[in-house]
Design an enzyme around this catalytic site. Structure first.
Site, PDB file in Angstrom:
ATOM      1  N   SER A 279      39.689  50.270  33.580  1.00 61.50           N
ATOM      2  CA  SER A 279      41.039  49.418  33.187  1.00 61.50           C
ATOM      3  C   SER A 279      42.296  49.499  34.191  1.00 61.50           C
ATOM      4  O   SER A 279      41.757  50.705  35.401  1.00 61.50           O
ATOM      5  CB  SER A 279      41.145  50.748  31.678  1.00 61.50           C
ATOM      6  OG  SER A 279      40.183  50.941  31.303  1.00 61.50           O
TER       7      SER A 279
ATOM      8  N   GLU B  24      28.191  54.231  26.941  1.00 58.54           N
ATOM      9  CA  GLU B  24      29.544  55.146  26.896  1.00 58.54           C
ATOM     10  C   GLU B  24      29.871  54.368  25.131  1.00 58.54           C
ATOM     11  O   GLU B  24      30.322  55.862  24.039  1.00 58.54           O
ATOM     12  CB  GLU B  24      31.214  54.431  27.085  1.00 58.54           C
ATOM     13  CG  GLU B  24      32.476  54.541  26.542  1.00 58.54           C
ATOM     14  CD  GLU B  24      33.296  54.529  27.680  1.00 58.54           C
ATOM     15  OE1 GLU B  24      33.438  53.223  28.023  1.00 58.54           O
ATOM     16  OE2 GLU B  24      34.529  55.379  28.040  1.00 58.54           O
TER      17      GLU B  24
HETATM   18  C1  LIG Z   1      41.867  58.506  25.092  1.00 60.95           C
HETATM   19  C2  LIG Z   1      41.379  57.464  26.728  1.00 60.95           C
HETATM   20  C3  LIG Z   1      40.487  57.552  27.578  1.00 60.95           C
HETATM   21  C4  LIG Z   1      39.862  56.214  28.183  1.00 60.95           C
HETATM   22  N1  LIG Z   1      39.449  56.695  29.360  1.00 60.95           N
HETATM   23  C5  LIG Z   1      39.284  55.380  30.280  1.00 60.95           C
HETATM   24  C6  LIG Z   1      38.533  56.026  31.312  1.00 60.95           C
HETATM   25  O1  LIG Z   1      37.865  56.920  31.428  1.00 60.95           O
HETATM   26  N2  LIG Z   1      37.895  54.747  32.318  1.00 60.95           N
HETATM   27  C7  LIG Z   1      39.082  53.681  32.159  1.00 60.95           C
HETATM   28  O2  LIG Z   1      39.027  52.729  32.665  1.00 60.95           O
HETATM   29  N3  LIG Z   1      39.500  53.735  30.620  1.00 60.95           N
HETATM   30  C8  LIG Z   1      39.971  54.565  29.799  1.00 60.95           C
HETATM   31  N4  LIG Z   1      40.908  54.481  28.666  1.00 60.95           N
HETATM   32  C9  LIG Z   1      41.242  52.852  28.145  1.00 60.95           C
HETATM   33  C10 LIG Z   1      40.638  52.119  27.272  1.00 60.95           C
HETATM   34  O3  LIG Z   1      39.214  51.144  27.739  1.00 60.95           O
HETATM   35  C11 LIG Z   1      41.725  50.885  27.388  1.00 60.95           C
HETATM   36  O4  LIG Z   1      42.537  51.870  26.637  1.00 60.95           O
HETATM   37  C12 LIG Z   1      41.336  50.218  26.029  1.00 60.95           C
HETATM   38  O5  LIG Z   1      40.160  48.948  26.270  1.00 60.95           O
HETATM   39  C13 LIG Z   1      41.978  49.214  25.468  1.00 60.95           C
HETATM   40  O6  LIG Z   1      42.883  48.756  26.542  1.00 60.95           O
HETATM   41  P1  LIG Z   1      44.689  48.543  26.801  1.00 60.95           P
HETATM   42  O7  LIG Z   1      45.040  49.881  26.398  1.00 60.95           O
HETATM   43  O8  LIG Z   1      45.568  47.833  27.914  1.00 60.95           O
HETATM   44  O9  LIG Z   1      44.767  48.000  25.216  1.00 60.95           O
HETATM   45  P2  LIG Z   1      45.264  46.628  25.082  1.00 60.95           P
HETATM   46  O10 LIG Z   1      44.356  46.125  25.465  1.00 60.95           O
HETATM   47  O11 LIG Z   1      46.932  46.225  26.494  1.00 60.95           O
HETATM   48  O12 LIG Z   1      45.034  46.375  23.660  1.00 60.95           O
HETATM   49  C14 LIG Z   1      46.330  46.503  22.922  1.00 60.95           C
HETATM   50  C15 LIG Z   1      45.902  46.124  21.235  1.00 60.95           C
HETATM   51  O13 LIG Z   1      45.897  44.908  21.112  1.00 60.95           O
HETATM   52  C16 LIG Z   1      44.629  44.940  21.195  1.00 60.95           C
HETATM   53  N5  LIG Z   1      44.087  43.755  21.001  1.00 60.95           N
HETATM   54  C17 LIG Z   1      43.682  42.908  22.490  1.00 60.95           C
HETATM   55  N6  LIG Z   1      43.090  42.241  23.292  1.00 60.95           N
HETATM   56  C18 LIG Z   1      42.530  41.490  21.496  1.00 60.95           C
HETATM   57  C19 LIG Z   1      41.365  40.788  20.557  1.00 60.95           C
HETATM   58  N7  LIG Z   1      41.227  39.609  21.495  1.00 60.95           N
HETATM   59  N8  LIG Z   1      41.548  40.816  19.061  1.00 60.95           N
HETATM   60  C20 LIG Z   1      41.921  41.652  18.892  1.00 60.95           C
HETATM   61  N9  LIG Z   1      42.487  42.454  19.622  1.00 60.95           N
HETATM   62  C21 LIG Z   1      43.295  43.079  20.572  1.00 60.95           C
HETATM   63  C22 LIG Z   1      43.622  45.889  21.094  1.00 60.95           C
HETATM   64  O14 LIG Z   1      42.809  46.374  20.087  1.00 60.95           O
HETATM   65  C23 LIG Z   1      44.919  47.127  20.304  1.00 60.95           C
HETATM   66  O15 LIG Z   1      44.886  47.032  19.493  1.00 60.95           O
HETATM   67  C24 LIG Z   1      40.565  55.051  28.360  1.00 60.95           C
HETATM   68  C25 LIG Z   1      41.727  54.619  27.519  1.00 60.95           C
HETATM   69  C26 LIG Z   1      42.319  56.085  26.386  1.00 60.95           C
HETATM   70  C27 LIG Z   1      42.968  55.954  25.030  1.00 60.95           C
END
Ligand SMILES: Cc1cc2nc3c(=O)[nH]c(=O)nc-3n(C[C@H](O)[C@H](O)[C@H](O)COP(=O)(O)OP(=O)(O)OC[C@H]3O[C@@H](n4cnc5c(N)ncnc54)[C@H](O)[C@@H]3O)c2cc1C
Lengths: 364, 406
Positions: free
Chosen positions: B130, B245
């Protein structure tokens, strides 16, 4: 017929909102919470300026002489601002207990001091609602013994209203012999709760009844906790909607995804009726005594469920950002969690609501 | 359906029980999710590896036990460790995500070099996927790598990197093909977190702890052979890892353990002198969760059988992450409710139960509903790939995101 807040109540809300915007921005909440205080002296002082420490104290004792619906307006605003101030127990339940059950002498002694902020009460009712192992207070010969858990607004309290296991209320001085105060820390760093250990502590009975007053206090507390969650939930929804309008993924703002819109719409659809429910519950407390206890149960249990849903869903809308400390969203999440558990979680409260109507067998 | 355990399986079970009875004093306390395994956990892992009670089917030349895949033995191992309340083999992002990815897609040299020390707990990995602008839309990532004198030179930023502050190595997605379409410009690199130019800044979360980090790369130089798959194939490799994962996050054995802890809690907590488990409303919720955990457990057995027969998991597999993470969150929610006010205690308070771990789990599991692909993204996948529904109309053109200036 006019279902809604009066112009005075709306003015009160505006005044409290304005005050909180000025004195209680999130940075201030953080500073107080992270400092481990749970109470902002500055916000307490500002609210006292408005006369809110005396909101439930009758005018003859120097207060504003208002009702629970007015207090609810304040509680909603405090929840919205996650304000670290003792309000529910200190400014509402304690004076209410004295109003409902105090002797003229007790009222004359305490109410003016509550109104001017010089008497600071904590209130312990947990044992009436659900007694846990290790908790429980018994009365004998003008003394109390045992442990009162989750005494609300206990930080820097100089007096307490404590319910014993039979539901009888007592006044206890903060400096009484045999009284030990033990801090409890919860997820919600904007609220102060503590445990009181009582070993033959001198106590003055507050009224004499079979628990009726304690039950009314619990009801008032439940309505206010529910209102706090409505205020906090409102802000969580607003923040989720704002975030969804700014955050872009896949070349568009996430708020344009139906999945995200539906999360926001469902939060609103579930929370909005809670606002009306808590208003009515407070009105019933003030003016429709037959319905007061039941409506307080409904307000508490239903808002507890909806609050949990809103807290987690608004966090989800923020994605990983919602899980961090960066936006401070968790202050609202935890505030709502606190409101749900205190004075009875949904299952316990629903069992009471059923029993009030002679339904079911009250679950133990 | 044949679930009978023949005599040789019962002998295996007896052997395992004897092993646990004899060695359980050497087992570490279950490590918290945010902690690096300590020396005792590493020693325990070593013992389990020697006996084939973990990494059982991984070939010997890569540090595993080299046994044939067998649904019943893996089931017996999970059952016996759970029943004894003793931690089984380590599970972390390296062991559960990178190792199977390398087995599937790594070169022989990569397998020999990285798998064994990872299994032994000597190398801890973190996942650099991410970025601030690339969460759900992972393929929008901009961290760049240009090739120069036999090395990739990496610049950019990752976010939400779990355990980066403790990790020795990272598996990381970077944009190597600046001009290729979005998904075709990505490569999957593995490199040491001690490489010059990496800065890790912890990020505090709602739990009050820093379970993850921001990770910054400035001219980080990595040998070109530390790529998994070819240049531009990183998206495919990344998706293999994501599949593992989601399997890890949906592990039904973890759900069973949490449920067992909840059952115990509800025996111990009393409301007005009555055990929480005897409260009809709370008990009803418990039994509903128990049924759901059972469903996920048998769903897991079915998937295991499918995979041994080389059949695709289909819908039963696509739903695992969504359902399991929600279920784990609900188990913690009921625990908090059963504790009533006591369920609020946190941060080392007096009277706190289980070190506040139910509250920590309640919050962290909400994080896991988001992490590894959010619930909404999982639902899109189930609908589109599982049910064959039409894809949402896309506004964007599959243009490559601008790579980070290098
Ligand atoms: C506890 C935790 C551990 C993590 N560990 C890692 C790690 O080790 N390495 C790593 O690389 N990442 C890690 N992550 C990151 C994680 O993969 C991302 O947080 C996740 O993929 C969501 O991305 P974002 O946070 O940018 O949210 P966003 O993508 O900005 O999403 C925000 C909201 O929009 C919604 N949304 C987005 N796109 C769509 C769509 N097309 N249709 C419907 N709804 C949508 C989402 O569901 C969410 O509700 C971790 C996250 C958490 C919370």
């Amino acid at each position: 017929m006019d279902f809604g807040l009066s112009p005075e109540q709306r003015m009160l809300r505006d005044a409290v909102d304005r005050l909180l915007r000025e004195h209680c921005p999130l940075d201030h909440v953080r500073e107080v919470a992270e400092g481990g205080h749970a109470v902002s002296a500055a916000v307490v002082a500002a609210l006292s300026e408005l006369g809110l420490s005396g909101i439930m104290v009758l005018e003859e004792h120097g207060g504003l002489g208002l009702g629970l619906l007015d207090a609810l307006v304040v509680a909603e605003a405090l929840g919205a601002a996650v304000a670290p101030v003792p309000f529910v127990a200190r400014c509402v339940l304690a004076p209410l207990a004295l109003r409902l059950a105090g002797t003229p002498a007790q009222q004359a002694r305490w109410l003016p001091r509550i109104a001017d902020g010089s008497a600071r009460f904590g209130v312990g009712l947990t044992e009436v609602v659900n007694r846990r192992d290790g908790g429980g207070v018994t009365a004998a010969d003008g003394t109390l013994s045992g442990s009162a858990l989750f005494v609300l607004d206990s930080a820097d309290a100089d007096a307490f209203v404590i319910a014993d296991q039979g539901g009888q209320l007592h006044l206890v001085a903060g400096e009484a012999d045999g009284l030990e105060r033990l801090p409890l820390s919860t997820i919600d760093l904007t609220r102060s709760v503590g445990e009181l250990r009582l070993d033959g502590v001198a106590a003055e009975p507050l009224g004499e009844d079979d628990g009726g007053t304690a039950n009314r206090l619990v009801a008032a507390g439940r309505v206010l906790l529910a209102a706090d969650s409505v205020g906090a939930g409102d802000v969580m929804i607003a923040r989720a909607v704002d975030y969804a309008g700014e955050r872009e993924q896949f070349g568009r703002v996430i708020g344009s995804f139906q999945a995200v819109k539906h999360m926001c719409a469902e939060m609103a659809a579930r929370l909005e009726p809670c606002r009306s429910l808590v208003w009515y519950a407070a009105h019933a407390f003030d003016a429709v005594p037959d319905e007061a206890l039941l409506m307080a149960c409904h307000a508490k249990s239903h808002t507890g469920e909806v609050g949990r849903f809103v807290a987690r869903t608004a966090t989800e809308v923020h994605g990983g950002m919602g899980f961090t400390d960066l936006l401070g969203l968790h202050y609202w999440f935890k505030r709502i969690g606190f409101d749900r558990q205190l004075l009875g979680g949904p299952e316990i409260v629903r069992a009471e609501a059923a029993a009030l109507q002679g339904w079911g067998k009250r679950a133990a | 359906m044949d679930l009978s355990y023949g005599p040789e399986y019962e002998a295996f079970r007896d052997e395992l029980r004897a092993f646990i009875a004899e060695n359980r004093h050497r087992a570490p306390a279950a490590p918290g999710a945010a902690q690096r395994a300590g020396a005792d956990a590493v020693a325990w892992q070593q013992l389990l590896l020697e006996h084939g009670y973990t990494a059982r089917t991984i070939p010997r030349e890569y540090g595993g036990f080299g046994a044939e895949p067998d649904i019943l033995t893996s089931r017996i191992i999970a059952e016996e460790f759970a029943a004894a309340g003793v931690p089984g083999g380590l599970s972390n992002q390296g062991i559960s995500m990178l190792v199977p990815t390398l087995l599937e897609l790594g070169t022989e040299e990569q397998k020999r070099r990285w798998i064994a020390p990872t299994l032994r707990g000597e190398i801890v990995w973190c996942q650099g996927y991410s970025e601030p602008g690339a969460g759900s839309d992972l393929a929008a990532l901009r961290t760049s790598a240009r090739e120069e004198n036999g090395e990739f030179v990496i610049n950019g930023q990752k976010i939400w990197t779990s355990t980066a502050h403790q990790a020795d190595m990272i598996f990381c997605l970077v944009r190597t093909e600046a001009d290729a379409p979005k998904h075709a410009g990505i490569s999957y690199l593995i490199f040491s977190m001690k490489t010059p130019g990496i800065e890790v800044r912890p990020l505090r979360t709602m739990t009050g702890h820093a379970e993850f980090n921001e990770t910054f790369f400035t001219d980080v130089r990595v040998p070109v052979d530390q790529i998994v798959g070819q240049r531009g194939q990183g998206w495919m490799v990344a998706n293999a890892t994501l599949g593992y994962e989601r399997g890890m996050l949906g592990d039904p054995a973890a759900l069973e353990n949490r449920l067992a802890a909840l059952v115990q809690l509800m025996h111990d907590e009393r409301i007005d002198g009555v055990r929480a488990i005897d409260n009809a409303a709370l008990c009803d919720r418990l039994v509903a969760l128990q049924a759901e955990v059972a469903a996920m457990k048998f769903n897991g057995l079915r998937l295991l059988s499918n995979s041994l027969k080389g059949e695709p998991g289909g819908l039963a597999k696509l739903i695992v992450k969504l359902q399991s993470c929600e279920l784990a969150h609900q188990i913690s929610a009921l625990a908090i409710d059963a504790m009533g006010e006591l369920g609020l205690l946190y941060g080392g308070s007096r009277r706190e139960r289980a070190g506040g771990s139910w509250q920590w789990n309640y919050m962290f599991q909400l994080g896991l509903i988001v992490g590894g692909g959010t619930a909404q993204i999982q639902k899109n996948i189930i609908a589109e790939r599982g049910l064959g529904m039409p894809r949402e109309p896309k506004l964007e053109h599959a243009r490559a995101p601008k790579a980070e200036a290098a």
